[in-house]
Write an enzyme that holds these catalytic residues in place. Structure first.
Site, mmCIF file in Angstrom:
data_model
loop_
_atom_site.group_PDB
_atom_site.id
_atom_site.type_symbol
_atom_site.label_atom_id
_atom_site.label_comp_id
_atom_site.label_asym_id
_atom_site.label_seq_id
_atom_site.Cartn_x
_atom_site.Cartn_y
_atom_site.Cartn_z
ATOM 1 N N SER A 180 44.508 54.788 144.255
ATOM 2 C CA SER A 180 44.933 55.834 143.327
ATOM 3 C C SER A 180 44.177 55.861 142.019
ATOM 4 C CB SER A 180 46.428 55.672 143.032
ATOM 5 O OG SER A 180 46.699 54.405 142.444
ATOM 6 N N HIS A 208 48.727 58.591 148.546
ATOM 7 C CA HIS A 208 47.786 59.581 148.026
ATOM 8 C C HIS A 208 46.975 60.273 149.110
ATOM 9 C CE1 HIS A 208 48.224 58.692 143.666
ATOM 10 N NE2 HIS A 208 48.616 57.510 144.135
ATOM 11 N N LYS A 239 53.727 63.673 145.827
ATOM 12 C CA LYS A 239 52.358 64.092 145.544
ATOM 13 C C LYS A 239 52.043 65.347 146.355
ATOM 14 C CE LYS A 239 51.137 59.544 143.911
ATOM 15 N NZ LYS A 239 52.538 59.083 143.788
#
Length: 438
Positions: A180, A208, A239
């Site tokens: 990340s 992610h 996300k």
């Protein structure tokens, strides 16, 4: 007598809560690639809403409908009274999406990783990448297993640690899929080969990369064409899914075991109705609109190219996470403030999120960013970098959206700076270069 409350903030945190740069805990409202930060509208590059779904009308409408139907909270754990039909639907659909037997959702992504703890017994060994997310670090600390750290993505180091391990121990290799902070990917083919050679399980945190990588958005395993390589997946819904929550997906017996042993599942109030509905709606969009992933990667390629041409070091990132390596934490804080004064909100990353001396400015791009946003980002970094002497060229006064800190500048240095080509021109220069989310 010592007082347990007698604690002090780390020096850097003290520095960044006074009169200097304040990169943390800033009140704001954001959406569609921009944010309002204390009355100033800026370009938002610190948000992980990669596909721009948190404000999508289909997602927000689904959340509103669930809120009206079920209220704001389930007010209980999954084990007792906190399971809605939507929990079971989301788990079933996520398992199918990821190609796994079963899945279980948690209230946050952090909790999804903490839910791994029951797997790490006293007779086991866990091999962890040094750059793994804090939630994985904490999960391993809470478990009873022995811990072996290997240098970030250093497969030789990992191989040596595995070779020296007790052959009678249960083993797991634990890694982020997409790291990340620097935007690089785990070396999944090598990890898979090492895991199989040494009889280890491979656990990948896809926080992610699920929704973003791979032709279907299924994450690093799909990206590398190795759907069977990962034994257990964790992830977040905060996300790419534009919601909140976490997920663990894998073999039915493992997920079944964690349903009754993972404390974050059985002792925490369950994922709320609105978040469930938002994630379900987002999953449909992720599957139906792959162009969002393509757009995010296309913007990242343009931004990387522009920053490198200016003279910044963006490392090895080939994803919508674009790091600008600074080094010194104090300089990183000043750079963060200078870029904000130019109208761009970024993420200042310092220890312990990265090792001491490796501070960076992290930018994350969203499918809803425009080429005008990219021009504003690059202009901000050009101006700030020159003022701080980080890149070649004379310093000049800020030309962005205004100084959120209220400061003004005087004494601009003389000297012309050649205008930076617009993103449109860069796109032409890049030609037909393919951007793949393979």
């Amino acid at each position: 007598m010592p007082d347990i409350f007698d604690k002090h903030l780390p020096s850097l945190a003290r520095d960044m809560t006074g009169e200097g740069p304040r990169p943390f805990y800033r009140a704001m409202a954001s959406g569609d690639g921009e944010a309002l930060v204390e009355g100033v509208r800026v370009v938002m590059t610190a948000c992980n809403d990669y596909l721009g779904l948190s404000g999508d009308p289909r997602v927000t409408a689904a959340a509103a409908k669930a809120l009206d139907l079920y209220g704001a909270s389930c007010s209980g754990s999954r084990l007792v009274c906190g399971t809605l039909p939507e929990h079971e639907e989301l788990e079933s659909r996520l398992a199918a999406f990821l190609g796994c037997d079963e899945a279980i959702v948690t209230t946050t992504g952090f909790q999804a990783n903490l839910a791994l703890t029951p797997l790490f017994g006293a007779a086991d060994l866990v091999f962890s990448d040094m750059a793994n997310h804090a939630s994985l670090v904490d999960a391993i600390r809470l478990g009873a297993a022995g811990k072996r750290l290997y240098r970030h993505s250093d497969m030789e180091h990992l191989a040596a640690e595995l070779s020296q391990a007790d052959p009678g121990a249960g083993k797991a290799i634990v890694t982020d899929g997409l790291f990340s902070m620097e935007g690089d990917l785990c070396r999944l083919p090598e990890l898979h080969a090492l895991a199989r050679r040494h009889g280890a399980r491979l656990i990948v945190d896809g926080a992610h990369d699920i929704g973003l990588l791979g032709a279907g958005g299924r994450g690093v395993a799909e990206h590398f064409g190795l759907p069977e390589a990962v034994d257990l997946r964790t992830g977040t819904l905060s996300k790419c899914f534009g919601s909140i929550g976490g997920v663990l997906a894998g073999p039915a017996d493992v997920i079944g075991y964690l349903r009754y042993t993972a404390r974050p599942v059985i002792f925490s109030a369950s994922m709320p109705p609105a978040a469930l509905a938002a994630a379900l709606a987002a999953l449909e969009i992720i599957q139906a609109e792959p162009e969002r992933r393509t757009r995010a990667f296309e913007l990242a390629a343009l931004l990387n190219e522009g920053l490198r041409e200016l003279g910044f070091d963006t490392g090895e990132s080939a994803t919508p996470i674009v790091p600008v390596h600074i080094g010194d934490a104090g300089l990183c804080g000043r750079m963060w403030q200078e870029v904000l004064d130019e109208g761009v909100f970024t993420h200042a990353v310092v220890a312990p999120a990265v090792p001491h001396g490796q501070a960076l400015i992290r930018l994350s791009l969203q499918a809803t960013h425009t080429e005008e946003h990219l021009d504003r980002i690059l202009d901000a970094f050009a101006a700030a970098g020159r003022r701080l002497g980080m890149i070649p060229g004379p310093a000049h006064a800020p030309g962005g959206a205004g100084a959120s800190s209220g400061r003004t500048r005087t004494g601009t240095q003389a000297g012309a700076v050649a205008p930076r080509p617009s993103i449109g021109a860069q796109r032409g220069a890049l030609g037909k270069q393919e951007v793949s989310v393979r």
